[in-house]
Write a protein that holds these residues in place. Structure first.
Motif, PDB file in Angstrom:
ATOM      1  N   VAL A  98       4.575  -0.580   6.972  1.00 52.09           N
ATOM      2  CA  VAL A  98       3.177  -0.238   7.281  1.00 52.09           C
ATOM      3  C   VAL A  98       2.573   0.612   6.181  1.00 52.09           C
ATOM      4  N   THR A  99       3.311   1.630   5.738  1.00 56.90           N
ATOM      5  CA  THR A  99       2.798   2.523   4.691  1.00 56.90           C
ATOM      6  C   THR A  99       2.570   1.764   3.394  1.00 56.90           C
ATOM      7  N   ALA A 100       3.532   0.912   3.028  1.00 56.10           N
ATOM      8  CA  ALA A 100       3.412   0.158   1.775  1.00 56.10           C
ATOM      9  C   ALA A 100       2.221  -0.799   1.827  1.00 56.10           C
ATOM     10  N   ALA A 101       2.053  -1.512   2.921  1.00 62.83           N
ATOM     11  CA  ALA A 101       0.948  -2.469   3.029  1.00 62.83           C
ATOM     12  C   ALA A 101      -0.399  -1.753   2.971  1.00 62.83           C
ATOM     13  N   THR A 102      -0.522  -0.640   3.664  1.00 58.96           N
ATOM     14  CA  THR A 102      -1.778   0.119   3.658  1.00 58.96           C
ATOM     15  C   THR A 102      -2.103   0.629   2.262  1.00 58.96           C
ATOM     16  N   THR A 103      -1.089   1.175   1.586  1.00 62.27           N
ATOM     17  CA  THR A 103      -1.295   1.694   0.231  1.00 62.27           C
ATOM     18  C   THR A 103      -1.685   0.582  -0.730  1.00 62.27           C
ATOM     19  N   ALA A 104      -1.006  -0.545  -0.635  1.00 60.29           N
ATOM     20  CA  ALA A 104      -1.297  -1.660  -1.537  1.00 60.29           C
ATOM     21  C   ALA A 104      -2.723  -2.190  -1.338  1.00 60.29           C
ATOM     22  N   LEU A 105      -3.133  -2.341  -0.096  1.00 53.53           N
ATOM     23  CA  LEU A 105      -4.497  -2.808   0.162  1.00 53.53           C
ATOM     24  C   LEU A 105      -5.526  -1.800  -0.325  1.00 53.53           C
ATOM     25  N   TRP A 106      -5.266  -0.528  -0.133  1.00 54.37           N
ATOM     26  CA  TRP A 106      -6.200   0.504  -0.589  1.00 54.37           C
ATOM     27  C   TRP A 106      -6.347   0.463  -2.102  1.00 54.37           C
ATOM     28  N   LEU A 107      -5.220   0.327  -2.815  1.00 52.77           N
ATOM     29  CA  LEU A 107      -5.279   0.259  -4.269  1.00 52.77           C
ATOM     30  C   LEU A 107      -6.009  -0.994  -4.740  1.00 52.77           C
ATOM     31  N   THR A 108      -5.806  -2.103  -4.040  1.00 55.93           N
ATOM     32  CA  THR A 108      -6.414  -3.365  -4.462  1.00 55.93           C
ATOM     33  C   THR A 108      -7.919  -3.360  -4.267  1.00 55.93           C
ATOM     34  N   PHE A 109      -8.383  -2.966  -3.096  1.00 56.48           N
ATOM     35  CA  PHE A 109      -9.812  -3.056  -2.800  1.00 56.48           C
ATOM     36  C   PHE A 109     -10.582  -1.838  -3.300  1.00 56.48           C
ATOM     37  N   ARG A 110      -9.875  -0.838  -3.806  1.00 54.68           N
ATOM     38  CA  ARG A 110     -10.556   0.306  -4.394  1.00 54.68           C
ATOM     39  C   ARG A 110     -11.027  -0.012  -5.806  1.00 54.68           C
ATOM     40  N   GLN A 111     -10.285  -0.830  -6.522  1.00 56.95           N
ATOM     41  CA  GLN A 111     -10.606  -1.152  -7.901  1.00 56.95           C
ATOM     42  C   GLN A 111     -10.088  -2.553  -8.199  1.00 56.95           C
ATOM     43  N   ASN A 112     -10.735  -3.254  -9.109  1.00 57.39           N
ATOM     44  CA  ASN A 112     -10.354  -4.626  -9.402  1.00 57.39           C
ATOM     45  C   ASN A 112      -9.691  -4.789 -10.762  1.00 57.39           C
ATOM     46  N   SER A 113      -9.305  -3.701 -11.406  1.00 56.69           N
ATOM     47  CA  SER A 113      -8.697  -3.821 -12.726  1.00 56.69           C
ATOM     48  C   SER A 113      -7.303  -4.422 -12.605  1.00 56.69           C
ATOM     49  N   VAL A 115       8.134  -3.612  -4.078  1.00 62.72           N
ATOM     50  CA  VAL A 115       9.304  -2.743  -3.939  1.00 62.72           C
ATOM     51  C   VAL A 115       9.443  -2.260  -2.500  1.00 62.72           C
ATOM     52  N   ALA A 116       8.288  -1.944  -1.872  1.00 61.26           N
ATOM     53  CA  ALA A 116       8.342  -1.459  -0.498  1.00 61.26           C
ATOM     54  C   ALA A 116       8.791  -2.556   0.464  1.00 61.26           C
ATOM     55  N   VAL A 117       8.347  -3.801   0.229  1.00 60.86           N
ATOM     56  CA  VAL A 117       8.793  -4.908   1.089  1.00 60.86           C
ATOM     57  C   VAL A 117      10.304  -5.100   0.952  1.00 60.86           C
ATOM     58  N   ALA A 118      10.746  -5.061  -0.316  1.00 64.01           N
ATOM     59  CA  ALA A 118      12.187  -5.165  -0.523  1.00 64.01           C
ATOM     60  C   ALA A 118      12.913  -3.979   0.108  1.00 64.01           C
ATOM     61  N   GLY A 119      12.332  -2.780  -0.052  1.00 68.74           N
ATOM     62  CA  GLY A 119      12.936  -1.604   0.567  1.00 68.74           C
ATOM     63  C   GLY A 119      13.003  -1.718   2.066  1.00 68.74           C
ATOM     64  N   MET A 120      11.901  -2.271   2.648  1.00 67.86           N
ATOM     65  CA  MET A 120      11.902  -2.452   4.106  1.00 67.86           C
ATOM     66  C   MET A 120      13.007  -3.431   4.524  1.00 67.86           C
ATOM     67  N   HIS A 121      13.149  -4.522   3.723  1.00 63.41           N
ATOM     68  CA  HIS A 121      14.162  -5.531   4.065  1.00 63.41           C
ATOM     69  C   HIS A 121      15.559  -4.931   4.038  1.00 63.41           C
ATOM     70  N   ALA A 148       8.083   1.730   9.393  1.00 67.98           N
ATOM     71  CA  ALA A 148       7.161   2.700   8.792  1.00 67.98           C
ATOM     72  C   ALA A 148       6.987   2.429   7.306  1.00 67.98           C
ATOM     73  N   ILE A 149       8.089   2.061   6.626  1.00 67.84           N
ATOM     74  CA  ILE A 149       7.996   1.730   5.196  1.00 67.84           C
ATOM     75  C   ILE A 149       7.055   0.544   5.003  1.00 67.84           C
TER      76      ILE A 149
END
Length: 627
Positions: free
Chosen positions: A150-165, A178-184, A147-148
């Motif tokens: 999936v949630t982290a990947a979805t959030t990261a993609l949303w932040l990336t494609f929402r804005q390009n700054s 951090v979430a990938v490390a947390g998942m590991h 779950a960590i």
């Protein structure tokens, strides 16, 4: 059960790898949508290798950081499979979210795919471990780790494609890393290792030996090198895009200068701010003088208030601004400018700024004024000539009537003369010629006066439903059309135009009347009225018939006054098409003819969709090119 722990230095290294890999991959992924079809797949592959390889490296270093007091080896096949799963799932996620037409909701598919790929990589890598003991999982913790991810990947993609700054991508990378490390490490917490026999790990040191440390550093070094090269590629691409944007801006400025235009920008509220070298060059105003609404001080006093009111109304309505006013030049003279400004929107749809161009049309307006004066002189001349011609013509007509009366006296006086009958016939013939010539001249003078009056008409533009208007014209000529065995077909949903109703009715009434008049008796008549939108906010109406057609040599003559082509078996003076052409020009349009003798004729009338005197029209705002 074994007592386990972690090497803090290698844990920190694994988290750093995860964050850097996430930033690099998300940065590469942000290029996917803007890239062309071919390079798009290269960016997807780069993002997949960066993210998948980086996460795998983080996992591998994290595993090396794990201290469990017994030796561990890794199955090469499963280890490579875990790397392939990481790259494959990540690539699929970037391909899905980066495809043409992808919407925000597609992140709900791409995010779970990437998260599941991270989880699949981790547990496949765990399965690749070969230790002298047993491995078991606490399944509730396993699902928490998934779950960590999936949630982290979805959030990261949303932040990336929402804005390009940069800051947005950095935050997304930190969240993902951090979430990938947390998942590991959550997944590691779900694992329980049990030695097969007591003392099986006695020979194993409590800390990683130098070989393991060197392996971790080698993996990390290779990963950092790959990520550095990926970031370097993205940097080069940014430089290329920046160069293209600078070149595009230079071309735009050159185009503005080529049409004698001056470029300026205003803020979202319509105030002039910042450096405006173009405006300063034509007006001589300094920045402190033109900022805010100070620019209005350079506008002619008679035009200033109307310009401010029109501008404020446009800003409130968020539409394209089109206006004209006079501006005082730096040398003190007044120049006439046409203005066009367009709102530029940000990613949220709010107005970011206004970009406008002042185009110098002084010479054009002077030429138009001279042309109007010349036309008025021609019209006055035509009126005077026609009026002066009519006076002697009345005398000729009067004396002709006198001669007809005198003819009876002449006949009586020559009653016994041997040539009396011949003289009377010659006199009758001469009087007939005079009367015909007088009638012809009267009709020509009337035509000249009609054209002269049309030139002085004041048009009253209004919104016209062209479908209804043309059908009424066709219905008014129904009797003539039916007598000729013809049909008039008006296309449905013709574009509306803003023009003088009477003038438009005269133009198309004349064209349809001509089409009916010159149909070919050998086949059923068919007259079609269609329209299409053309560039420049104009509409081309076509009146097409299958009549006699016009010979190619006469195409240029049909619009001339008193000129007629083909067989002269129909009544007319040759002024109808000349009148139509004059009206079309007065409406700001043009008329053309295309015809094939014996096949048919098409008259095309191109009119502006809006009145020639209109102040503006609604045009969608534009978005920033980078968005």
């Amino acid at each position: 059960m074994l007592h386990t722990g972690y090497n803090p230095a290698l844990v920190a290294l694994s988290v750093s790898i995860a964050v850097l890999a996430s930033y690099t991959a998300l940065d590469l992924g942000s290029h996917v949508r803007s890239a062309a079809s071919g390079p798009r797949w290269a960016w997807i592959a780069g993002a997949a290798v960066a993210m998948g390889g980086g996460i795998w490296s983080m996992h591998f270093v994290g595993m090396l950081a794990f201290e469990m007091g017994m030796p561990a080896a890794y199955d090469l096949g499963l280890t490579l499979l875990s790397l392939g799963l990481a790259i494959g799932f990540t690539g699929a996620a970037f391909a899905w979210i980066g495809r043409r037409g992808a919407a925000t909701r597609d992140i709900l598919i791409a995010g779970p795919v990437m998260g599941l790929g991270v989880a699949a990589m981790h547990y496949t890598g765990m399965a690749a471990m070969r230790v002298p003991g047993n491995l078991a999982y606490h399944w509730l913790v396993v699902w928490v780790s998934v779950a960590i991810a999936v949630t982290a990947a979805t959030t990261a993609l949303w932040l990336t494609f929402r804005q390009n700054s940069v800051w947005q991508k950095l935050i997304a990378a930190c969240v993902m890393g951090v979430a990938v490390a947390g998942m590991h490490y959550t997944g590691m917490a779900a694992a329980t290792f049990t030695a097969e026999a007591a003392g099986a790990h006695a020979a194993h040191a409590a800390e990683l030996d130098h070989a393991q440390q060197n392996l971790a550093l080698a993996v990390a070094g290779a990963t950092f090198l790959i990520l550095f090269l990926a970031m370097l590629a993205a940097s080069f691409d940014q430089q290329r895009v920046g160069g293209e944007l600078r070149a595009s801006e230079a071309r735009f400025r050159a185009a503005v200068q080529a049409v004698r235009g001056v470029l300026w920008t205003n803020d979202a509220e319509g105030r002039m701010v910042g450096e405006q070298p173009g405006w300063s060059a034509i007006t001589g105003q300094t920045r402190s003088e033109y900022e805010g609404y100070g620019w209005a001080a350079a506008v002619h006093p008679d035009d200033a208030q109307a310009s401010i009111e029109a501008w404020n109304e446009t800003v409130r309505a968020r539409r394209t601004f089109m206006h004209e006013h006079r501006v005082r030049s730096a040398d003190g003279t007044w120049r006439h400018y046409a203005i066009r400004a367009i709102p530029v929107l940000d990613a949220r749809g709010a107005i970011r700024e206004w970009v406008g161009v002042h185009t110098d049309i002084t010479e054009q307006r002077q030429a138009e004024a001279e042309l109007r004066e010349s036309n008025e002189e021609i019209q006055r001349y035509a009126y005077i000539v026609s009026h002066d011609l009519r006076a002697p013509l009345v005398n000729v007509m009067g004396f002709t009537s006198e001669l007809e009366t005198t003819r009876e006296d002449v006949r009586a006086a020559l009653q016994d003369h041997p040539r009396a009958a011949g003289i009377d016939a010659d006199l009758a013939e001469a009087l007939g010629f005079i009367k015909a010539a007088v009638t012809r001249m009267e009709s020509l003078i009337a035509a000249i006066l009609k054209l002269s009056r049309e030139g002085r008409r004041t048009f009253a533009p209004e919104r016209l439903d062209m479908t209804a208007l043309l059908r009424r014209i066709a219905d008014a000529q129904h009797h003539q059309t039916e007598s000729a065995g013809a049909r008039v077909i008006v296309a449905p949903d013709l574009p509306e135009v803003t023009a003088d109703r009477l003038a438009v009715e005269q133009v198309f009434g004349n064209l349809i009347d001509n089409a009916v008049k010159y149909l070919d008796d050998a086949r059923p008549g068919r007259i079609e009225v269609t329209a299409q939108t053309v560039g420049g906010g104009r509409v081309r109406f076509s009146v097409r018939d299958n009549g006699r057609g016009i010979a190619a040599r006469d195409h240029a003559r049909v619009f001339e006054l008193f000129r007629r082509s083909g067989a002269q078996d129909k009544p007319g003076e040759g002024i109808g098409l000349a009148h139509v052409k004059a009206l079309v020009r007065s409406l700001g349009g043009r008329i053309e003819v295309a015809s094939e003798f014996g096949v048919g004729t098409t008259f095309s009338v191109t009119l502006p969709r809006e009145s020639a005197t209109g102040q503006g029209q609604d045009v969608p705002p534009v978005r920033l090119a980078a968005e």
